[in-house]
Write a protein that holds these residues in place. Structure first.
Motif, mmCIF file in Angstrom:
data_model
loop_
_atom_site.group_PDB
_atom_site.id
_atom_site.type_symbol
_atom_site.label_atom_id
_atom_site.label_comp_id
_atom_site.label_asym_id
_atom_site.label_seq_id
_atom_site.Cartn_x
_atom_site.Cartn_y
_atom_site.Cartn_z
ATOM 1 N N HIS A 177 0.830 -1.203 0.000
ATOM 2 C CA HIS A 177 0.000 0.000 0.000
ATOM 3 C C HIS A 177 0.866 1.254 0.000
ATOM 4 N N ASP A 178 1.821 1.335 0.892
ATOM 5 C CA ASP A 178 2.768 2.441 0.899
ATOM 6 C C ASP A 178 4.166 1.855 1.042
ATOM 7 N N PRO A 179 4.898 1.733 -0.060
ATOM 8 C CA PRO A 179 6.215 1.123 0.022
ATOM 9 C C PRO A 179 7.263 2.017 0.680
ATOM 10 N N LEU A 180 6.963 3.292 0.893
ATOM 11 C CA LEU A 180 7.925 4.193 1.526
ATOM 12 C C LEU A 180 7.815 4.029 3.035
ATOM 13 N N ARG A 181 8.691 3.234 3.593
ATOM 14 C CA ARG A 181 8.582 2.836 4.990
ATOM 15 C C ARG A 181 9.356 3.717 5.952
ATOM 16 N N LEU A 182 10.479 4.262 5.515
ATOM 17 C CA LEU A 182 11.314 5.069 6.401
ATOM 18 C C LEU A 182 12.102 6.051 5.548
ATOM 19 N N LEU A 183 11.855 7.337 5.760
ATOM 20 C CA LEU A 183 12.589 8.400 5.076
ATOM 21 C C LEU A 183 12.932 9.444 6.122
ATOM 22 N N ALA A 184 14.220 9.748 6.282
ATOM 23 C CA ALA A 184 14.586 10.696 7.330
ATOM 24 C C ALA A 184 15.961 11.306 7.083
ATOM 25 N N VAL A 185 16.109 12.524 7.578
ATOM 26 C CA VAL A 185 17.398 13.193 7.695
ATOM 27 C C VAL A 185 17.561 13.439 9.189
ATOM 28 N N ARG A 186 18.640 12.891 9.774
ATOM 29 C CA ARG A 186 18.789 12.882 11.237
ATOM 30 C C ARG A 186 20.153 13.396 11.666
ATOM 31 N N ASP A 187 20.194 13.949 12.874
ATOM 32 C CA ASP A 187 21.467 14.374 13.444
ATOM 33 C C ASP A 187 21.998 13.379 14.469
ATOM 34 N N ALA A 188 21.457 12.186 14.492
ATOM 35 C CA ALA A 188 21.880 11.127 15.415
ATOM 36 C C ALA A 188 22.414 9.946 14.604
ATOM 37 N N PRO A 189 23.212 9.077 15.226
ATOM 38 C CA PRO A 189 23.741 7.908 14.514
ATOM 39 C C PRO A 189 22.639 7.078 13.854
ATOM 40 N N LEU A 190 22.969 6.505 12.704
ATOM 41 C CA LEU A 190 22.024 5.716 11.919
ATOM 42 C C LEU A 190 22.185 4.236 12.239
ATOM 43 N N SER A 191 21.103 3.475 12.038
ATOM 44 C CA SER A 191 21.087 2.048 12.349
ATOM 45 C C SER A 191 20.781 1.207 11.110
ATOM 46 N N VAL A 192 21.735 0.343 10.749
ATOM 47 C CA VAL A 192 21.516 -0.593 9.652
ATOM 48 C C VAL A 192 20.352 -1.517 9.993
ATOM 49 N N THR A 232 14.301 21.734 2.934
ATOM 50 C CA THR A 232 13.465 20.905 2.060
ATOM 51 C C THR A 232 14.048 19.503 1.836
ATOM 52 N N ALA A 233 15.128 19.155 2.506
ATOM 53 C CA ALA A 233 15.819 17.888 2.227
ATOM 54 C C ALA A 233 14.910 16.676 2.374
ATOM 55 N N GLU A 234 14.124 16.609 3.447
ATOM 56 C CA GLU A 234 13.251 15.431 3.612
ATOM 57 C C GLU A 234 12.171 15.377 2.541
ATOM 58 N N ALA A 235 11.629 16.524 2.149
ATOM 59 C CA ALA A 235 10.618 16.548 1.080
ATOM 60 C C ALA A 235 11.238 16.092 -0.244
ATOM 61 N N GLU A 236 12.457 16.505 -0.508
ATOM 62 C CA GLU A 236 13.138 16.083 -1.733
ATOM 63 C C GLU A 236 13.488 14.597 -1.674
ATOM 64 N N LEU A 237 13.848 14.122 -0.502
ATOM 65 C CA LEU A 237 14.108 12.695 -0.328
ATOM 66 C C LEU A 237 12.845 11.896 -0.627
ATOM 67 N N ARG A 238 11.712 12.360 -0.167
ATOM 68 C CA ARG A 238 10.435 11.701 -0.453
ATOM 69 C C ARG A 238 10.152 11.706 -1.955
ATOM 70 N N ARG A 239 10.394 12.821 -2.621
ATOM 71 C CA ARG A 239 10.160 12.911 -4.065
ATOM 72 C C ARG A 239 11.026 11.884 -4.808
ATOM 73 N N VAL A 240 12.291 11.787 -4.444
ATOM 74 C CA VAL A 240 13.195 10.818 -5.065
ATOM 75 C C VAL A 240 12.697 9.395 -4.806
ATOM 76 N N ALA A 241 12.313 9.106 -3.573
ATOM 77 C CA ALA A 241 11.837 7.767 -3.205
ATOM 78 C C ALA A 241 10.557 7.412 -3.962
ATOM 79 N N GLU A 242 9.648 8.360 -4.091
ATOM 80 C CA GLU A 242 8.406 8.112 -4.834
ATOM 81 C C GLU A 242 8.694 7.759 -6.283
ATOM 82 N N LYS A 243 9.677 8.407 -6.882
ATOM 83 C CA LYS A 243 10.038 8.122 -8.271
ATOM 84 C C LYS A 243 10.606 6.703 -8.400
ATOM 85 N N ILE A 244 11.442 6.306 -7.461
ATOM 86 C CA ILE A 244 11.984 4.939 -7.489
ATOM 87 C C ILE A 244 10.853 3.928 -7.349
#
Length: 152
Positions: free
Chosen positions: A14-29, A70-82
């Protein structure tokens, strides 16, 4: 370009975009990998970008990332295109901002698809498009005292 070819059991979530974020904390694989889990996915591709100790033949002493509001909004736009161009079951992308050290994770992207070839291709395009289109900039300071902005 790959086109979507749905078969029974392969229809996109239904919504394949599960996690999109720009964060200032360490990232988790583990967090990103868990986000793209899907029972109809036969292939999951994951890319992890880390801070290296050199660039363009110079030793890197310090590195920081900053982004446009606008980074997160642009990240969403890129993800939607993929997700529109590939049979994506689930997609996740996170990018870190702030000061990072050598070895720190700067970006993680992952895509799950019905088949491995699609997952590899979609993941490759996701990281390439993110780096090219999302307004996130890298500031590097080199051991010789020079510095460089990348992506600005």
């Amino acid at each position: 370009m790959t086109t979507r070819h749905d078969h029974p059991g392969e229809r996109a979530a239904h919504d394949p975009l599960r996690l999109l974020a720009v964060r200032d904390a360490p990232l988790s694989v583990d967090e990103v990998f868990a986000a793209v889990g899907d029972p109809a996915a036969g292939g999951t591709a994951l890319f992890v970008g880390t801070v290296r100790n050199h660039d363009a033949g110079s030793d890197v002493d310090a590195l920081g990332y900053s982004c446009h509001p606008t980074a997160e909004a642009e990240l969403r736009r890129v993800a939607e295109k993929i997700a529109a161009d590939f049979p994506v079951r689930a997609l996740a992308a996170v990018h870190r901002v702030g000061d990072l050290e050598v070895g720190d994770i700067a970006v993680i992207v992952a895509v799950s698809c019905p088949h491995r070839a699609e997952a590899f291709e979609a993941c490759r395009r996701l990281i390439d498009d993110l780096k090219r289109e999302v307004p996130i900039w890298k500031h590097q300071t080199f051991s010789d005292g020079t510095e460089e902005w990348v992506g600005s």
